[in-house]
Design an enzyme around this catalytic site. Sequence first.
Site, PDB file in Angstrom:
ATOM      1  N   GLY A 110      -2.701  -3.031   6.037  1.00 33.89           N
ATOM      2  CA  GLY A 110      -2.946  -2.235   4.838  1.00 33.89           C
ATOM      3  C   GLY A 110      -3.533  -0.867   5.084  1.00 33.89           C
ATOM      4  N   GLN A 111      -3.798  -0.527   6.345  1.00 33.45           N
ATOM      5  CA  GLN A 111      -4.368   0.793   6.590  1.00 33.45           C
ATOM      6  C   GLN A 111      -3.367   1.881   6.223  1.00 33.45           C
ATOM      7  OE1 GLN A 111      -5.471   0.383  10.661  1.00 33.45           O
ATOM      8  NE2 GLN A 111      -7.114  -1.040  10.122  1.00 33.45           N
ATOM      9  N   PRO A 112      -3.869   3.061   5.834  1.00 34.66           N
ATOM     10  CA  PRO A 112      -2.979   4.095   5.308  1.00 34.66           C
ATOM     11  C   PRO A 112      -1.767   4.357   6.177  1.00 34.66           C
ATOM     12  CG  PRO A 112      -5.261   4.768   5.060  1.00 34.66           C
ATOM     13  CD  PRO A 112      -5.285   3.451   5.764  1.00 34.66           C
ATOM     14  N   LYS A 113      -1.935   4.356   7.535  1.00 31.85           N
ATOM     15  CA  LYS A 113      -0.796   4.737   8.369  1.00 31.85           C
ATOM     16  C   LYS A 113       0.322   3.701   8.342  1.00 31.85           C
ATOM     17  CE  LYS A 113      -3.048   3.152  12.600  1.00 31.85           C
ATOM     18  NZ  LYS A 113      -3.459   3.477  13.940  1.00 31.85           N
ATOM     19  N   PHE A 114       0.015   2.501   7.858  1.00 30.79           N
ATOM     20  CA  PHE A 114       1.071   1.481   7.818  1.00 30.79           C
ATOM     21  C   PHE A 114       1.730   1.359   6.462  1.00 30.79           C
ATOM     22  CE2 PHE A 114      -1.911  -0.067  11.101  1.00 30.79           C
ATOM     23  CZ  PHE A 114      -1.072   0.067  12.187  1.00 30.79           C
TER      24      PHE A 114
END
Lengths: 181, 927
Positions: free
Chosen positions: A73-77
């Site tokens: 769920g981190q922004p880069k994913f």
Amino acid sequence: MPWYTSLFQWFSGLFFSKTADISIVGLQASGKTSFVNVIGSGQWSEEVVPTVGFNVRNVRKGNVTLKIWDIAGQPKFRSTWERYCSGVDVIIFIVDSHDKEKFDAAQFELHQLLSHQTLAAVPLLVLGNKNDLEDHASVNELIKALELDKIRNRAVSCYSCSMKSQHNLDIVLQWLTKHSH
Amino acid sequence: MAFASKKDDEGLSAYYNNKTTVIQEARVFNDSPISPRKCRALLTRVVHLLYIGESFSTQEATTLFFGTTKLFQHKDSALRQMVYLAIKELAGTAEDVIMVTSSIMKDMQPNSEVIYRPNSIRALCRIIDPSMAQGVERFFKAAIVDKTPSISSAALVSSYHLFPNAKDVVKRWANEAQEAVNAKSSTSLFGSSTGGGYLSGWGGSAGQQSSGYQAVPSASYITQYHALGLLYLIRQQDRMAVTKMIQQLGGGKTGAGTTLKNPMALCMLIRYAAKVLEEDPNVQKQMLDLLDGWLKHKSDMVNLEAARVICEMKNVPTFQLMRAIGVLQLFLSSPKATLRFAATRTLAALAVTHPSNVASVNVDLENLISDSNRSVATYAITTLLKTGNEASVDRLMKQISGFMNDISDEFKVIVVDAIRSLCLKFPDKHVSMLSFLSGVLRDEGGYDFKRAVVEAIFEMVKYISACREQALSHLCEFIEDCEFTKLSVRILHLLGIEGPKAPQPTKYIRFIYNRVVLENATVRAAAVGSLAKFGLNSNDAGLKKSIDTLLNRCLDDVDDEVRDRAAMYLRLFRESFLADTYVKEESVFSLDALESKLVSYVNDPSASIVPFDASSIPKISRAQAAAEVARPSSLETVGVPAKKEAAATPQLSAVEAQSAYIQQLKEVPELATYGEVLGSSKPAQLTESETEYQVSCVKHTFAEHIVFQFNVSNTIPDTVLEQVAVVMQPLTESNLTEDFIIPLPSLSSTTSPGIVYVSFTRDSPEEYASGSFQCVLKFISKEVDPATGEPEEDGYEDEYQLEEVELGAGDYIIPTYVTFSSEWDRLRGGASATETFSLSAMESLKAACDSIIEILNMQALGGTEDPSSTSVHTLQLAGLVVGAGGAGKALVRCRMTYSKAQGVTLELSVRAEKEEACSLVVSAIGG
């Protein structure tokens, strides 16, 4: 287990089994990996390493086999969510119902995801996790904050639940069974 | 594999292995349930396409990549291995590859199946970015020392690939790598893989391949090879550590005590030893002992590598060399073609430097001439050509011509180069060689081959006058039917130079004019130039007239360049004095200087009102220009590995350095208003070479300023110097006023060398200020905290005494080339001066010449820098004296006599375009 039980399961699987492909998305630290762990092995742990990328897990509940894609769920994913949501039977969007400051971001990401053509009509299940904590948002608050009422042309459900206390997980499973085939 | 069976059918395979088809079929990745067999076949095709050089666009690769990642849901182990291969190959082009990190890491866990772990480790190093290396450190450390060789190897090779991006992290794994080198393989059977196929990685970088899972049996000890590679990578900056590693792993004098069992690892060790040897002659003895031991090792590969290193070493003792040659000699009669090839190749390279030693194996080489492997035969013959005597040449030439058509272009070039060096060695044999060369010139062949032949003939024209005429007519014949424009142009140029000197120049005219009629514009232009040279350099009036007619015809050419050249040369015919400047002139502009001047002229809008001034550009003779562009003659480099050539790259020539300085000074804003740099000196060392701080000084002369550029290096790794400045104190009255110092804010060993500028104003720019300066390096020294890498708060001020800097006449003079006698006469009317000096301290004429050239920084002309007599000599010098009002030529004639009693007596005559220049030169010698 004795060989005849497994034989029986195989037979019953042949005739009565259902399967579902499920993608789980949501902001980081909302409880996606915990959900998979709790559903899969009934184990809940305070310390879960943040997922890098995705994990895939097959879970058998009764006569339903769930293939669960647990996406980071981190922004880069977040840009890759769509790739793993296309073609699945159900999308589960998990929100940390205690962290009200992130509702805006969650709302944005959810609607961003649903706007993809490839995901049209895929049923959506929104889970407000961590309802064991004081001061969590109720289902109605979640519906409002995430603007779930504006979603058209797909089945949408929203439950409040807790992975820690396993509250409401039974109805979640029921819902999933209903949507498997 | 599904496609393998259909591969025979060319057309079907082309369709089947088509990029578009593959991408379309990638739908099978999304099928439910997954068919492992289908997916594996498809992945194989993807990887196959990538291996044969097909490239996918980022989007295509990303789609395939994400499709592939979905296959992680399946447990089929063969499929999973294929997935890893595909991920590794696609990781380079696809986006967001980091998505698979979790999935891969899961397979890396110690509890995962052994079959997955090596693959996943190898794939991981392609996926993660350097910042994540820290996170996987624990895994890698454990995997490197894992008992299973495939896992250990995978981890080592992956570390090797991670190293360039995550040096600090990987460096911490050195202990584990060391352990892996020493590890005793549990399933130890002997029988190391000493097969013939190992030579495939011979190119020099065998240590860097890691494609795919190698199911090597643990008995090969391949892990040692990988571990050694990583260890070296970590330690390569530290020569002491490498030396120690070699000694430790080399296993003592006989080489018997080594723990290394893998022959490839030993080969690598030998290469490292060679590198250490090259850099540090002090260890030669120990290394040679080790190499000697390896010559007797039981593996061919190791023997060969050791012999090769000894053969390539400089100053190797003869007895040691003979031992290496002895080993190679044994290989010459080996049944394995690879061994024969490697041995002949090494001997061929050695024959360039030590022909007499190689001659001892000539008998064995003779047997190889008829070897069924043409490559071996080629090397054998070229070696024999280099070592053989005159009598055997004819026979060998006949042998070669026999199979010239069977070998590849690359080998043809080797043969031609051998012949070329042979021509110079036995000039008497030129007839047979020339006929051989002209014969192969008519054969089919690519550009490189033809160029080698043409260059060989050029060389014969240059050095063997007896064959000149014959060679030229062969070349004429060749350009009649030459498909390479470049070669035609070069040959036409040569004809233009050599043709007019021939007894019958007329016979070449027809060939050259044919080019004007038949060829493309470039060749036509060259032909016109060549024709004109016949006309200009010949005294035959009839010839001149015919050339005139031919050139007149060229005026109707469709190409501008051809017409322009024809028109220009026709004009030169009418006004013969012009010909002296444009055709017979012996000097050319130094191209680098000319280029940089032109660039600054074009970039400066205000300069466009005045014409371009070419007078300040130094000139060099044609011979010098030719020497500058000459590629290293291939005779010296035949068969020698490429790394040697890289090491031999010459230092920047003075002119190139000058252009670099101009660029560099332009980037300093404080100096931008100073205008153009008139001249820059060579760097002078102000410190000993092994000191803590190293400083060198370059002096830049501007119209009204002098700028001293100090290149400061800090060699201590754990300190940072801040506010580095150089304080200059004039020792004598110098007519210079200090403007400012541009200090360096901070200098560490990694940012060295840094530059400190000190600027002076010339009080009276028309005078040439000189003097010497005392220099002191001042700085604040701060220690670096090794934990954080940050310098500590407190430092202490320190200073460091440097050697003195001299500013003299040489800093106002740029060497240039002129034709001395004519220029000397021309300047008769200009400023001139003559004085006599007695240089009693000088011990020879050569010493006097050297010091005069150094002081004046002028160009010595006509080889006069090397006195031919010990008693009387005339040194001729030319330079451009730069000053406020532009540059002016200055010529110096030094007549010297030498006697033991009085030393050197010098009569110095100067002629210059300007009075000041004249006095500058005289005062420089007198002062």
